[in-house]
Design an enzyme around this catalytic site. Structure first.
Site, mmCIF file in Angstrom:
data_model
loop_
_atom_site.group_PDB
_atom_site.id
_atom_site.type_symbol
_atom_site.label_atom_id
_atom_site.label_comp_id
_atom_site.label_asym_id
_atom_site.label_seq_id
_atom_site.Cartn_x
_atom_site.Cartn_y
_atom_site.Cartn_z
ATOM 1 N N LYS A 86 8.520 133.302 20.374
ATOM 2 C CA LYS A 86 9.257 132.556 21.370
ATOM 3 C C LYS A 86 10.277 131.645 20.777
ATOM 4 C CE LYS A 86 8.024 129.851 25.732
ATOM 5 N NZ LYS A 86 6.986 129.223 26.252
ATOM 6 N N SER A 161 6.228 131.045 30.788
ATOM 7 C CA SER A 161 7.363 131.173 30.206
ATOM 8 C C SER A 161 7.601 132.062 29.056
ATOM 9 C CB SER A 161 7.817 129.791 29.861
ATOM 10 O OG SER A 161 7.081 129.138 28.932
ATOM 11 N N SER A 185 1.658 129.209 30.246
ATOM 12 C CA SER A 185 2.870 130.148 29.723
ATOM 13 C C SER A 185 2.575 131.125 28.653
ATOM 14 C CB SER A 185 3.804 129.288 29.237
ATOM 15 O OG SER A 185 4.325 128.619 30.226
#
Length: 478
Positions: A86, A161, A185
């Site tokens: 990420k 996310s 997330s």
């Protein structure tokens, strides 16, 4: 492991299989890296999971890893395994966009502790993955880098996310991807994309060098093919970090060594209130299949009520909104147009919440955690629930920036079953447990008491020994 045939798609190996293959000479780190890069080149146009890669540098690092093995150098447990993460994990001199316009060109001058620990164990970091802007939405929408697309069906959300992390692991672009979890997330994209994702106990893993969203609720954790993969990564990452004063000093067990498949005597609770409210019938059917697999391994299933949910939900929302607003306050003043509408609309109210509400929410956290553990974990060892209780919505149905008021409840419902766990700071894993009526993945969330990562991973691994849901892969088209 026997030598792998030439036609084997190396990117389809699990992380532990890939590490074993490098260690015993069945393949090379360079071949693993090439396989990942080739898949990204061929398929990422249909997934949009990757923001950046450093292919040549990564291949050079892989060749160096192969030379080290050839010369008899002691190998770490992740030696030669390619990983992309990420795009909010700082790496000195490398891009770290945080999925935002404000940090589109940001290059930090230091490296996150978790990245350093993974690389010390031999992992090779080669890219940054798409994500919700500043790690704040549960769907995977991103107006700056484009929405991440679910590899199973691009019309549907990836979960957020850590959208790119879930999609990239599912698409076999990487063997593992770090995500972050402030309200679900890691677990949401794991569920939506059909992979395994672990949110550790609050403070179990260092957050030094990771873009924050909420100081009290942020967690660092892995998304990978299997519980065994997550266990290996957790053993490398977990433990106190002098650079993060909030990181726990609890001893770190060998999570992978404890995966024995034996669940005899384990009590698993299914809360028939809150977690199952409004759940889709095909999601519930998939959850029951997962519970059957756990029962077959010796676990008993206890039906129960979930306590204190209203207070936990209310206080959790106050904490996360206030802290996000504080972190972003200067940028909100100076760069307001650079935020997506849904993001600024969620953060501005945090600036108006009275300080005594925030202090109350923080002060109630300990008593509520103790009360929850007393009422729940006195009866059971783990809680089980659908990670996402409803049918997975489409990107259009949850695009709240498009102005349709109906998108707001659909958007918020995605993380309904995960947000409570962040305020309490409990460990939880999402593991695939089947598919819904439309053929999209369903995740089973297993929740434990503080620092019980080993127990939730043991249960997920035991289920995965007898099922194939975690091995299913989407059919990608170029």
């Amino acid at each position: 492991m026997d030598a792998l045939p030439v036609e084997t798609n190396l990117a389809a190996l699990s992380l532990t299989e890939a590490a074993e293959a490098v260690a015993d000479g069945s393949t090379t780190a360079e071949a693993l890296m090439q396989s990942c890069l080739q898949r990204i080149t061929k398929y990422d146009g249909a997934v949009n999971a990757v923001i950046w890669t450093e292919a040549e540098q990564a291949l050079d690092t892989a060749r160096a890893a192969d030379k080290a093995r050839a010369t008899g150098t002691a190998l770490g447990s992740l030696h030669g395994v390619p990983m992309a993460h990420k795009d909010m994990y700082y790496q000195s001199g490398r891009l770290s966009t945080c999925g935002s316009a404000i940090r589109r060109n940001f290059r930090p001058d230091y490296t996150a502790t978790v990245i350093e620990r993974l690389e010390t164990a031999g992992a090779i970091t080669f890219g940054g993955l798409n994500m919700a802007e500043f790690a704040q939405n549960p769907t995977g929408h991103n107006r700056h880098f484009g929405d991440c697309l679910n590899p199973w069906d691009p019309a549907y959300i990836t979960g957020g996310s850590s959208s790119g992390s879930g999609a990239a692991v599912a698409a076999r672009f990487t063997f593992m991807a770090l995500g972050s979890d402030t309200g679900g997330s890691i677990r949401l994209p794991a569920s939506a994309c059909g992979v395994t994702g672990l949110k550790p106990t609050q403070t179990r893993v260092s957050r030094h060098g990771v873009m924050p969203l909420s100081f009290s609720c942020d967690n660092v954790g892995p998304l990978a093919r299997s519980a065994q993969d997550c266990a290996r990564v957790m053993y490398v990452m977990a433990g106190h970090d002098p650079k993060d004063s909030t990181s726990a000093r609890e001893p770190v067990p060998d999570y992978e060594a404890a995966l024995n498949g034996d669940l005899r005597g384990l009590r698993i609770g299914v809360a028939e209130t809150f977690f199952l409210d409004g759940a889709d019938t095909s999601v519930l059917a998939a959850m029951e299949e997962g519970l059957k697999a756990l029962h077959a391994r010796g676990a008993s299933v206890v039906r129960m009520k979930l306590p204190l949910t209203d207070d936990i939900a209310a206080y959790g929302a106050i904490v996360s909104r206030c802290e996000a607003a504080a972190i972003h306050s200067e940028w909100l003043r100076k760069h307001a147009p650079d935020y997506a509408i849904h993001l600024s609309a969620r953060m501005y109210p945090g600036l108006a919440i009275p300080a005594h509400y925030y202090v109350e929410a923080l002060s109630r956290r300990g008593p509520l955690l103790r009360g929850f553990c007393r009422e729940v974990f006195a009866q059971v060892d783990l809680l089980a629930a659908p990670t996402i209780p409803t049918l997975l919505p489409t990107r259009a149905e949850t695009d709240i920036d498009a102005g349709d008021p109906a998108a707001i409840p659909a958007f918020m419902a995605v993380s309904r079953n995960t947000r409570l766990i962040n305020y309490l700071g409990l460990p939880a894993v999402s593991t695939p447990c089947g598919f819904d009526v439309r053929g999209l993945p369903v995740g089973l969330q297993l929740i434990g008491r503080p620092f019980a990562e080993g127990r939730v991973l043991q249960a997920a691994d035991a289920m995965q020994r007898d099922t194939v849901w975690h091995k299913a892969a989407p059919k990608l088209t170029a």
